[in-house]
Design a protein around this motif. Structure first.
Motif, PDB file in Angstrom:
ATOM      1  N   SER A 122      -0.222   0.200   0.175  1.00 43.64           N
ATOM      2  CA  SER A 122       0.884   0.025   1.118  1.00 43.64           C
ATOM      3  C   SER A 122       2.161  -0.397   0.405  1.00 43.64           C
ATOM      4  N   ASN A 123       2.012  -1.249  -0.583  1.00 48.33           N
ATOM      5  CA  ASN A 123       3.172  -1.722  -1.327  1.00 48.33           C
ATOM      6  C   ASN A 123       3.816  -0.591  -2.135  1.00 48.33           C
ATOM      7  N   GLU A 147       0.452  -2.254  10.359  1.00 43.28           N
ATOM      8  CA  GLU A 147       0.509  -2.656   8.962  1.00 43.28           C
ATOM      9  C   GLU A 147       0.736  -1.432   8.074  1.00 43.28           C
ATOM     10  N   SER A 176      -3.773  -2.944   0.321  1.00 45.69           N
ATOM     11  CA  SER A 176      -2.582  -3.756   0.083  1.00 45.69           C
ATOM     12  C   SER A 176      -1.731  -3.164  -1.045  1.00 45.69           C
ATOM     13  N   SER A 209      -9.733  -3.777   1.433  1.00 46.13           N
ATOM     14  CA  SER A 209      -8.467  -4.400   1.824  1.00 46.13           C
ATOM     15  C   SER A 209      -7.511  -4.556   0.639  1.00 46.13           C
ATOM     16  N   LYS A 210      -8.049  -4.869  -0.537  1.00 39.84           N
ATOM     17  CA  LYS A 210      -7.195  -5.031  -1.714  1.00 39.84           C
ATOM     18  C   LYS A 210      -6.544  -3.699  -2.093  1.00 39.84           C
TER      19      LYS A 210
END
Length: 578
Positions: free
Chosen positions: A175-176, A206, A172, A168-169
């Motif tokens: 995605s950014n 997401e 994140s 998940s990290k």
């Protein structure tokens, strides 16, 4: 006011295409993921470029300020170069192959990569001690360990990228960094990556926005884990229905094959031609080998095809090109006369990896052509010389002697060509070629690839190389049916033959109209897609040349596709052309 019914073909197709491109931009603005399903000749690249231009004009300031990148993933390095040329500001839009993109996304996570590799011995190098490895790198796509560095194989990069997407990290941060991901030729994308994008981003609303550009019906590669059609409720589907490549008659055939994506031909002033030519009039003995059962004997196929090519060339305007599509490289090699060379080199021939092939193709043959045509510029460029190689009378004599000798030995063995070249002293010869030439003299029994001796390999007729080289040039008249996806030609002869048990067009093409047999879905899609790709290459004329016996069901299908009046026996078609 001009009514739509008063427009010509091009104007109608352009009007429809512009509407669809506006729809694509409107979905892009909304931030929704989308799929552009672009049938053959529909202008997929134009739509992709329109999106890139919109992003450059509308997102540049925001993305640069926040250190974000738009990624445009495409299938080959050549395609990357084409897209790169159209990018105004390369600081935030990055064209890339999937391998380069995946590596750039994961390379900073060295400890995580090392742990993933340690946990999967399938990612280990066969040689070296992984315990001594301290870092991971990706350069040539070969897996090996050297000086504490573990170098990754091509597919290792993709597998590791998929593994990191489970974190998940990582997702994140990813995605950014990448708010928008555009994927060209989406149907050929690595399936596990697409599945991960859907699972972790699209399904959850997401992460990045995705734009998929391609055509599921042009998925024709079976060995690269291609994803094929991408479907999801949260992916907006936009279909491009104009065809800017093919004449109306060819588009009519494509629409019969694919009624769910009917196209409008943009071609005016030429209706086009589509013909089926069968060989049922051949009354000789046909082939009985497993994969060739019922097909024409090799020599008969060559004779008929050569005649067909010759007659069509006389019929069409001189400025138009003609492409002959063969099912397999082996059939093509047999047709063109380099079957022995292909048997020895296998994929090294198709991929242009063999040093002898490269030397003959990139040096010897261009030099011979230069000498024959007195093209000093070609000679200069091929030699990569700092000065023109013929400035004195003695040099002119030597080069003329080389040309005369090559004229003679090109009809002999490849070793005879090497001897003339080496003894002339005029052409730089790679050390590996010289070494093998010397070993031919001292240890001719040395085993070369495919378990033949070096002597047997170098004793091959040089004509085999000439024929293979002619095929490998981009402008070659012959190609495999798999080798022309994305290409277009004025006229195409689609040779429908036996030779590969993965393709039985006479069994599966009728299912387009009659329904798919239970349990045959994947075979049907494989055959249908290659049939569609092959039929959609020509701009003006399509000739489907069937070399095996046509049964009643397949005959009915072909007549339904092209019309009874365009279905001919070989002899009747020859009379028609004459």
């Amino acid at each position: 006011m001009t009514l739509e019914k008063d427009l010509n073909n091009f104007e109608k197709a352009k009007l429809e295409a512009d509407k669809i491109d506006e729809e694509i931009i409107s979905i892009l603005e909304l931030g929704k993921s989308f799929r552009v399903e672009a049938g053959a000749g529909s202008g997929k690249t134009y739509s992709l470029n329109s999106v890139i231009e919109w992003v450059q004009d509308n997102k540049r300031a925001d993305y640069i300020k926040n250190n974000k990148n738009v990624i445009c993933i495409t299938y080959t390095n050549a395609a990357v170069d084409v897209i790169d040329e159209r990018i105004k500001d390369k600081s935030f839009i990055i064209p890339s192959t999937i391998h380069s993109f995946a590596w750039n996304a994961i390379k900073q996570y060295q400890s995580a990569l090392l742990n993933l590799i340690k946990a999967d011995d399938a990612l280990y190098s066969k040689e070296g001690d992984f315990n001594k490895v301290t870092s991971v790198n990706y350069t040539l796509g070969n897996r090996y360990d050297e000086l504490g560095v573990h170098y990754l194989y091509h597919d290792d990069v993709l597998k590791l990228f998929v593994s990191l997407l489970e974190n998940s990290k990582f997702r994140s941060i990813f995605s950014n960094k990448y708010p928008l991901i555009l994927i060209d030729e989406y149907q050929d994308s690595y399936k596990p990556i697409i599945d991960s994008f859907i699972k972790y981003f699209i399904d959850k609303d997401e992460g990045p926005q995705f734009g998929f550009f391609g055509d599921a019906w042009q998925t024709i590669y079976q060995t690269n884990n291609a994803c094929g059609l991408i479907e999801h409720d949260k992916i907006y589907v936009i279909s491009k229905v104009s065809n800017f490549r093919s004449a109306p008659r060819i588009v009519e055939v494509l629409n019969k094959i694919r009624p769910e994506l009917p196209q409008i031909s943009a071609m005016d002033n030429f209706d086009g031609e589509v013909h089926v030519i069968t060989c049922d009039d051949y009354d000789g003995v046909r082939r009985v080998e497993r994969n060739f059962r019922g097909d024409l004997p090799t020599e008969e196929l060559k004779t008929r095809l050569d005649k067909l090519v010759s007659l069509i060339k006389k019929l069409v305007p001189k400025e138009e090109n003609l492409k002959v599509l063969m099912l397999t490289h082996k059939i093509l090699a047999s047709q063109q006369g380099y079957e022995q060379l292909l048997k020895i080199l296998e994929n090294d021939l198709r991929d242009k990896q063999n040093p002898f092939l490269l030397f003959f193709m990139e040096i010897v043959e261009p030099i011979y052509k230069a000498l024959e045509s007195s093209d000093l510029k070609l000679l200069f460029n091929t030699l990569k010389s700092k000065r023109y190689p013929i400035t004195k009378k003695i040099e002119k004599i030597k080069w003329k002697e080389l040309k005369d000798n090559l004229t003679q030995v090109r009809e002999k063995r490849s070793v005879d060509v090497l001897k003339v070249v080496i003894e002339s002293g005029l052409i730089p010869v790679p050390p590996v070629i010289k070494d093998y030439y010397e070993m031919y003299e001292t240890t001719p029994e040395l085993i070369y690839p495919s378990d033949i001796t070096l002597k047997a390999f170098l004793d091959l007729d040089y004509g085999q190389y000439i024929s293979a080289i002619n095929f490998l040039y981009p402008e070659a008249e012959y190609s495999t049916e798999h080798g022309v996806k994305g290409e277009e030609y004025d006229n195409v002869i689609f040779v429908m033959s036996r030779g590969w048990n993965q393709y039985q067009f006479d069994k599966y093409v009728p299912m387009i109209f009659n329904g798919i047999e239970s349990g045959k879905e994947s075979s049907f899609v494989r055959n249908r897609n290659l049939f569609y790709v092959s039929c959609s290459r020509p701009k003006k004329r399509l000739y489907i040349f069937v070399t095996f016996i046509v049964d009643s069901i397949f005959e009915k299908t072909l007549k339904e596709l092209v019309g009874v009046e365009n279905y001919h026996s070989f002899d009747d078609f020859v009379k028609l052309l004459k």
